[in-house]
Write an enzyme that holds these catalytic residues in place. Structure first.
Site, PDB file in Angstrom:
ATOM      1  N   GLU A 189       0.920  -1.595  -0.354  1.00  0.00           N
ATOM      2  CA  GLU A 189       0.235   0.727  -0.233  1.00  0.00           C
ATOM      3  C   GLU A 189       1.212   1.039   0.597  1.00  0.00           C
ATOM      4  OE1 GLU A 189      -2.919   0.193  -0.991  1.00  0.00           O
ATOM      5  OE2 GLU A 189      -3.790  -2.013  -0.237  1.00  0.00           O
TER       6      GLU A 189
ATOM      7  N   GLU B 192      -6.398   1.093 -10.463  1.00  0.00           N
ATOM      8  CA  GLU B 192      -6.752   1.989 -11.389  1.00  0.00           C
ATOM      9  C   GLU B 192      -8.444   1.956 -10.693  1.00  0.00           C
ATOM     10  OE1 GLU B 192     -10.149  -0.200 -14.975  1.00  0.00           O
ATOM     11  OE2 GLU B 192      -8.333  -1.258 -14.295  1.00  0.00           O
TER      12      GLU B 192
END
Length: 187
Positions: A97, A143
Site C-alpha cells: 500500500e 485503477e
C-alpha cells in the site's frame, strides 16, 4: 489470573444469515443468546481487515494523502492505508500500500499495534505500522484510485486534528499510537 470460564458478558451465536455479499463488505444477521438467557439479534459487517502506515520522510515529516471518500461525499486527509487481500501477510500489505499509493519504499518497518474502528457494527481490524528510511521509487495507483500526497510535521498533523481538518479515525489512532516512537526520534 486467566479463567477457563466464559466471560459473563459473552453473547453466543445461535444462527447466522448472510444478508449481503458485496465486493468489500459482507453483511450478516445473527441470532444470539444474551448473558441473561434471552435472545437478541446482531447485524454486523464482516471486513477483511486493513493496514495503515505512519510513513516518516527523511526530514521527519509524515506522508499524508488527500482522497475523496464517497460515503461522506468529500475529500479527507488520511495516512496511507488499504485492505488486506485474502491470505496476505499484514506487513506485505503495508509495504504494498505504501509503494502503490505514495511511491515510497521503507528500509525499516515497525509494528505499532491494532485498532478496531467500528466495534458496534463491524469486525474490521486495522493493523498499524511505522515506516522509516523512505526512498521514492514511483507510485502505482490502483485503477480508479485518485489521491494527492502531502507531507506534514507531527505538530502540523496534531493541529489539523484539533482544527477538525483531519477527522479520519484510523489516521488519528495510528498517529497517536506512534507518537511515543516518533517523540523518541525515530526517523
Amino acid at each position: 489470573m486467566i479463567s477457563s470460564q466464559p466471560d459473563p458478558l459473552e453473547e453466543r451465536e445461535l444462527s447466522s444469515e448472510q444478508l449481503l455479499d458485496g465486493r468489500l463488505l459482507k453483511v450478516w444477521r445473527d441470532r444470539v443468546l444474551l448473558p441473561d438467557g434471552s435472545e437478541g439479534v446482531r447485524e454486523y459487517i464482516r471486513h477483511p481487515g486493513a493496514v495503515v502506515v505512519v510513513a516518516v520522510l527523511p526530514d521527519g515529516r509524515l506522508l499524508f494523502e488527500r482522497q475523496f471518500r464517497y460515503p461522506l461525499r468529500r475529500v479527507f486527509l488520511e495516512l496511507p492505508a488499504g485492505k488486506i487481500d485474502p491470505g496476505e501477510d499484514i506487513l506485505a500489505c503495508a509495504q504494498r500500500e505504501l509503494r502503490e499509493e505514495t511511491g515510497y519504499e521503507a528500509q525499516q518497518w515497525r509494528y505499532v499495534g491494532v485498532m478496531h474502528p467500528c466495534i458496534g457494527y463491524s469486525n474490521e481490524r486495522i493493523e498499524i505500522f511505522l515506516a522509516t528510511g523512505l526512498g521514492h521509487v514511483g507510485r502505482q495507483l490502483d485503477e480508479g484510485e485518485f489521491l494527492e500526497l502531502l507531507a506534514l510535521s507531527v505538530e502540523e498533523a496534531e493541529e489539523a486534528i484539533h482544527r477538525g481538518e483531519l477527522t479520519d479515525g484510523k489516521s488519528i489512532a495510528a498517529l497517536y499510537r506512534s507518537l511515543p516512537v516518533l517523540e523518541a526520534g525515530v526517523g
